[in-house]
Design an enzyme around this catalytic site. Sequence first.
Site, PDB file in Angstrom:
ATOM      1  N   ARG A  69       7.426 -99.523 -16.403  1.00  0.00           N
ATOM      2  CA  ARG A  69       7.978 -98.492 -17.299  1.00  0.00           C
ATOM      3  C   ARG A  69       8.685 -99.128 -18.495  1.00  0.00           C
ATOM      4  NH1 ARG A  69      11.371 -94.396 -13.897  1.00  0.00           N
ATOM      5  NH2 ARG A  69      11.504 -93.362 -15.925  1.00  0.00           N
ATOM      6  N   GLN A  99      18.463 -86.675 -20.732  1.00  0.00           N
ATOM      7  CA  GLN A  99      18.166 -87.037 -19.344  1.00  0.00           C
ATOM      8  C   GLN A  99      17.236 -88.249 -19.337  1.00  0.00           C
ATOM      9  OE1 GLN A  99      17.125 -82.708 -19.156  1.00  0.00           O
ATOM     10  NE2 GLN A  99      17.226 -83.121 -16.986  1.00  0.00           N
ATOM     11  N   HIS A 117      21.245 -89.946 -17.151  1.00  0.00           N
ATOM     12  CA  HIS A 117      20.541 -90.596 -16.036  1.00  0.00           C
ATOM     13  C   HIS A 117      20.484 -92.106 -16.175  1.00  0.00           C
ATOM     14  CE1 HIS A 117      18.236 -86.632 -14.952  1.00  0.00           C
ATOM     15  NE2 HIS A 117      19.490 -86.623 -14.575  1.00  0.00           N
ATOM     16  N   CYS A 144      22.565-110.958  -9.578  1.00  0.00           N
ATOM     17  CA  CYS A 144      23.840-110.853 -10.289  1.00  0.00           C
ATOM     18  C   CYS A 144      24.405-112.234 -10.631  1.00  0.00           C
ATOM     19  CB  CYS A 144      24.811-110.093  -9.393  1.00  0.00           C
ATOM     20  SG  CYS A 144      26.473-109.959 -10.042  1.00  0.00           S
ATOM     21  N   CYS A 147      27.930-112.603  -8.492  1.00  0.00           N
ATOM     22  CA  CYS A 147      28.018-112.779  -7.039  1.00  0.00           C
ATOM     23  C   CYS A 147      26.691-113.153  -6.381  1.00  0.00           C
ATOM     24  CB  CYS A 147      28.595-111.515  -6.392  1.00  0.00           C
ATOM     25  SG  CYS A 147      27.414-110.159  -6.269  1.00  0.00           S
ATOM     26  N   ASN A 210       9.637 -76.237 -26.261  1.00  0.00           N
ATOM     27  CA  ASN A 210       8.827 -76.655 -25.118  1.00  0.00           C
ATOM     28  C   ASN A 210       7.434 -76.031 -25.256  1.00  0.00           C
ATOM     29  OD1 ASN A 210       7.880 -77.068 -22.312  1.00  0.00           O
ATOM     30  ND2 ASN A 210      10.040 -77.468 -21.857  1.00  0.00           N
ATOM     31  N   GLU A 212       5.606 -75.133 -22.941  1.00  0.00           N
ATOM     32  CA  GLU A 212       5.513 -74.095 -21.916  1.00  0.00           C
ATOM     33  C   GLU A 212       6.521 -73.005 -22.268  1.00  0.00           C
ATOM     34  OE1 GLU A 212       4.263 -74.842 -18.316  1.00  0.00           O
ATOM     35  OE2 GLU A 212       3.037 -76.389 -19.281  1.00  0.00           O
TER      36      GLU A 212
END
Length: 239
Positions: A69, A99, A117, A144, A147, A210, A212
């Site tokens: 992605r 979002q 998000h 990380c 740590c 939109n 839709e």
Amino acid sequence: MLDLEVAGRILAQAQYVAALTGAGISAESGIPTFRGAGGLWQNYRPEELATPQAFARDPGLVWEWYAWRQELVAKAEPNAGHRALVDLERLTTLTLVTQNVDGLHARAGSTDPIELHGSLWRVRCTECEAERTIDEPVGGLPTCAECGALERPGVVWFGESLPEEPFELAIDAVSRAQVVLVVGTSGIVQPAASLVEIARSKGATVIEVNPEASPGGRNRIALVGRAGEVLPELVKRAT
Ligand code: NAD
Ligand code: ZN
């Protein structure tokens, strides 16, 4: 389109506007929405990979999906819909709440979009929760620097609650806005639904963009079409 004229006029009169965007605004940049066509990857559904359980079971697989992605988004460009929201910032006071995790609003030039998000470009330690920003896709399993524990994508997964601070900022924005633009998100799924409800309860006009059609109604205008086509026309009419 009469609705577009009316919506443009209402937008022009508003002093404070909030915009809430979802995966649909990035569809024209070639980023698939989860539920739409092309939203599948190697026979897995997002609901099966974007979860804490999936990560615990097979972090390598989940990271591979996120790396895919990240590659996709890195190659994509913001579209006319993202750019129209940058133009809108020049006309009114706008708070942009998204979002999306793709970072395309910021790349288009929007100021400090609120990311409900998280982001594909953040990673977080699974142990000490140290966070960092990355600028290229992750290869393998990142660990990380503080740590040594495994890091995870800095995004909100199915079943996880939204980070408090951005959500509070979003509530504040929709509570104060006279107009709330809802773009590329169904508006019936959370958290979009509750933010739209808050806006409506405070008397804001909700303008939806939109392809839709959604039910219109009092103080609600549905502009049916693609974000990259409708938003520039809308912003032109608000000028
Ligand atoms: P969603 O529920 O927000 O649905 C996508 C909406 O976009 C649908 O209502 C669809 O009708 C609409 N749409 C499709 N093409 C459009 C266009 N050209 N212009 C305007 N609207 C259009 O989103 P989802 O895909 O089900 O994903 C749910 C969540 O998953 C997102 O809110 C996000 O957190 C994450 N996600 C992010 C990205 C991203 O960052 N680009 C992509 C997929 C999923
Ligand atoms: Zn750590």
